[in-house]
Design a protein around this motif. Structure first.
Motif, PDB file in Angstrom:
ATOM      1  N   UNK A  86      69.277  77.188  26.040  1.00  0.00           N
ATOM      2  CA  UNK A  86      67.922  77.350  25.511  1.00  0.00           C
ATOM      3  C   UNK A  86      66.952  76.582  26.417  1.00  0.00           C
ATOM      4  N   UNK A  87      66.735  77.112  27.620  1.00  0.00           N
ATOM      5  CA  UNK A  87      66.047  76.358  28.674  1.00  0.00           C
ATOM      6  C   UNK A  87      67.066  75.484  29.390  1.00  0.00           C
ATOM      7  N   UNK A  88      66.762  75.061  30.631  1.00  0.00           N
ATOM      8  CA  UNK A  88      67.752  74.190  31.279  1.00  0.00           C
ATOM      9  C   UNK A  88      67.758  72.812  30.634  1.00  0.00           C
ATOM     10  N   UNK A  89      66.731  72.464  29.861  1.00  0.00           N
ATOM     11  CA  UNK A  89      66.786  71.209  29.090  1.00  0.00           C
ATOM     12  C   UNK A  89      67.999  71.197  28.160  1.00  0.00           C
ATOM     13  N   UNK A  90      68.285  72.340  27.554  1.00  0.00           N
ATOM     14  CA  UNK A  90      69.457  72.442  26.675  1.00  0.00           C
ATOM     15  C   UNK A  90      70.732  72.144  27.474  1.00  0.00           C
ATOM     16  N   UNK A 212      62.286  79.448  33.789  1.00  0.00           N
ATOM     17  CA  UNK A 212      60.916  79.073  33.406  1.00  0.00           C
ATOM     18  C   UNK A 212      59.939  79.189  34.565  1.00  0.00           C
ATOM     19  N   UNK A 213      60.375  78.767  35.743  1.00  0.00           N
ATOM     20  CA  UNK A 213      59.443  78.678  36.865  1.00  0.00           C
ATOM     21  C   UNK A 213      59.433  79.968  37.683  1.00  0.00           C
ATOM     22  N   UNK A 214      60.516  80.245  38.394  1.00  0.00           N
ATOM     23  CA  UNK A 214      60.484  81.331  39.369  1.00  0.00           C
ATOM     24  C   UNK A 214      60.475  82.710  38.710  1.00  0.00           C
ATOM     25  N   UNK A 215      60.865  82.806  37.432  1.00  0.00           N
ATOM     26  CA  UNK A 215      60.848  84.103  36.742  1.00  0.00           C
ATOM     27  C   UNK A 215      59.713  84.184  35.710  1.00  0.00           C
ATOM     28  N   UNK A 216      58.790  83.226  35.735  1.00  0.00           N
ATOM     29  CA  UNK A 216      57.601  83.270  34.858  1.00  0.00           C
ATOM     30  C   UNK A 216      57.961  83.322  33.384  1.00  0.00           C
ATOM     31  N   UNK A 217      59.013  82.590  32.974  1.00  0.00           N
ATOM     32  CA  UNK A 217      59.484  82.710  31.590  1.00  0.00           C
ATOM     33  C   UNK A 217      59.588  81.365  30.870  1.00  0.00           C
ATOM     34  N   UNK A 218      58.628  80.464  31.132  1.00  0.00           N
ATOM     35  CA  UNK A 218      58.656  79.160  30.453  1.00  0.00           C
ATOM     36  C   UNK A 218      58.611  79.328  28.934  1.00  0.00           C
ATOM     37  N   UNK A 220      59.954  81.620  27.182  1.00  0.00           N
ATOM     38  CA  UNK A 220      61.153  82.274  26.630  1.00  0.00           C
ATOM     39  C   UNK A 220      62.298  81.294  26.408  1.00  0.00           C
ATOM     40  N   UNK A 221      62.330  80.175  27.137  1.00  0.00           N
ATOM     41  CA  UNK A 221      63.406  79.181  27.075  1.00  0.00           C
ATOM     42  C   UNK A 221      64.737  79.796  27.472  1.00  0.00           C
ATOM     43  N   UNK A 222      64.995  79.824  28.739  1.00  0.00           N
ATOM     44  CA  UNK A 222      66.309  80.283  29.193  1.00  0.00           C
ATOM     45  C   UNK A 222      66.675  79.586  30.489  1.00  0.00           C
ATOM     46  N   UNK A 223      67.833  78.956  30.468  1.00  0.00           N
ATOM     47  CA  UNK A 223      68.361  78.310  31.660  1.00  0.00           C
ATOM     48  C   UNK A 223      69.863  78.491  31.674  1.00  0.00           C
TER      49      UNK A 223
END
Lengths: 351, 351
Positions: A86-90, A212-218, A220-223
């Motif tokens: 759920x984002x690379x934070x997850x 989030x960054x290179x795919x413009x999806x901050x 959406x939360x996906x890492x």
């Protein structure tokens, strides 16, 4: 009632996300471009088929496509080498919980991502920072033995500096470290090299990525993490069962499937970054050459904090960062050409 | 490399989520109805405005509407009493990390949600289960002093039984416990009572909710906790910065705004549950009266595991559960009337 380490710690403060007022927002490294139209289409299809069922716990669709995408960079990669989050934070939380016990030690460079310190504090562990050398590499202090050392983070490209340690040097750091090395590649898509290939060579190297960054999806939360399958197998135990939702799995899969759009927007950001770096230098800023979608700079004559505030008053948000005992500066995200022009015009009137 | 508690533990195995083949899926308590049309509209609007920016870290829009929704049940509630999560599993993880240290003890009833055991194992803590009494309440063993006790979970309604402990009894358990009590109300929308009101009386009571079941949004991942603000303030430190994505925040907010749709679908499920319970009894099943969207049952003459397999072979998935030292049975989700009819027809040919 609460664990003492929780009560004592300061919470992580993310970059300002102002609601309501419109800023030119260059403070949290968001992409100025919308995501690929294929993402919206994929999300629409999931909405149409319904949200009442649980998502695929392993985000299999994404893992299959990502394994295909990275097959030339990671010899032998299969979906089992990939863990979605759920984002690379997850993902960073999962690895911290997997490797670090209370009283343990987490090592990372200074200056770098402030969140690592928070992850250590939540876990009841200690943080140890190692300063970059003047050429933005890391010396032997980063790999020094310490019986409490359980995890090392290396953001590469680093934030806030945008600098990169070359993969062969990272391989040597990983080999010398007595613990796993997380290579946090949140910004790697904007760089000329990356460390994905090291994963196949050393099971203690885990590379993390974000859309989030290179795919413009901050939003959406996906890492995801890439590591050898026996490592991923253990990390899976620590994740929440359904950590990625149906919309983000479909959206993320569609995003990596549209490599043409990805390359086009990335190339535009890199071009703007180079132009912005030159222009900032022309205005009297010291800038480090960046391989990310932001530039770290300090003006020769003006206080960074003052410039941050003046820009904010003028409707432009950048990130002011102050690393105790190390120094301070401004981290400015690379926006669109129009946003860059506006920033430079405002700065031109201030310095 | 990994912490010993991680290597030693078994990962949590969520209910089967088959891909590809079509089952009548009555095994993971999903809602048979689609979500409110307002949810899809809200998600569409977010897609339209773009996903390139980070979401609101605190999901403020949802908290404001939820505080309004619960104002009659929780005296004094404001948005500061609410913490949003990536499903209520995220909330359960956050409270575990906030209160429980390695070597600590987590207490919960048997039989109940198997995940609590996994949460303890990840944290390096121990689990202690307390059997329900014959009237499905909990005796003094649940509140017994233990210097290692750091957290208690009470699923209410309970899974897999569908039974409820009345709020006045829960208040007494909370008062007698030396640690925080998490009242996991994942299924409370299908019950006649809930414990939200206790939050205002006792800061050690934290109520958790999910939109997965009663709002037909298992695929969206959205849950929340209600507790006093000084408790929420600490829990915020432990959550990931952006734990809820832009789509889920907008969708969840739209869902709780459409109370008419919510009430209509909930009432339909409750009516089907009552009908299904009577029909199962007519087929020779022992069923407990349920206040959730599932029914726990055992047949007088047939093995539960055999019935599970026969149903699966016939295209109907239910949940077979076996609690070591306690017993086993089938947990059957309440589907649509058509799904219920099909289930009963298949069972009619088996028992």
């Amino acid at each position: 009632m609460f664990r003492p380490n929780i009560t004592a710690m300061q919470g992580y403060v993310p970059g300002e996300q102002p609601r309501g007022m419109e800023f030119v927002k260059l403070n949290t490294n968001e992409n100025p471009f919308p995501c690929s139209p294929a993402v919206k289409a994929a999300i629409g299809r999931v909405c149409q088929s319904g949200l009442q069922r649980y998502p695929d716990p392993m985000a299999t669709a994404f893992r299959e496509r990502a394994a295909e995408l990275f097959k030339h960079e990671v010899p032998g990669i299969t979906p089992d080498w990939i863990l979605c989050g759920n984002g690379s934070d997850d993902i960073l939380t999962i690895v911290t919980r997997s490797f670090v016990a209370p009283g343990g030690l987490i090592r990372f460079p200074r200056p770098s991502y402030i969140l690592y310190n928070t992850l250590a504090a939540i876990q009841g562990a200690e943080s140890e920072t190692v300063d970059f050398k003047s050429d933005w590499t890391l010396g032997s202090a980063f790999t020094a033995a310490n019986e409490r050392l359980q995890l090392a983070f290396l953001p590469n490209p680093n934030s806030p500096t945008g600098t990169v340690i070359a993969p062969d040097k990272v391989a040597k750091l990983a080999a010398a470290l007595p613990c796993p090395l997380i290579v946090d590649e949140a910004y790697a898509d904007f760089a000329t090299t990356n460390c994905l290939g090291l994963v196949a060579e050393n099971e203690r190297v885990i590379v993390t990525r974000t859309l989030s960054k290179s795919y413009s999806l901050a939003g959406l939360r996906f890492g995801f993490a890439v590591a050898q399958p026996q490592i991923i197998e253990q990390l899976i135990k620590v994740k929440d069962s359904y950590n990625c939702d149906s919309l983000s799995i479909a959206g993320a899969t569609a995003a990596i499937d549209d490599q043409a759009y990805f390359a086009k927007t990335r190339d535009a950001i890199i071009a703007t970054r180079e132009r912005m770096t030159g222009a900032l230098r022309g205005l009297g800023f010291e800038c480090i050459d960046s391989q990310a979608n932001f530039v770290w700079c300090r003006h020769g004559k003006r206080e960074s904090r003052d410039l941050y505030q003046q820009l904010k008053d003028a409707g432009v948000l950048v990130r002011y960062m102050n690393y105790a005992g190390w120094g301070e500066g401004l981290r400015i995200s690379v926006g669109s050409d129009e946003q860059c022009d506006l920033l430079l015009a405002k700065l031109g009137g201030m310095v």
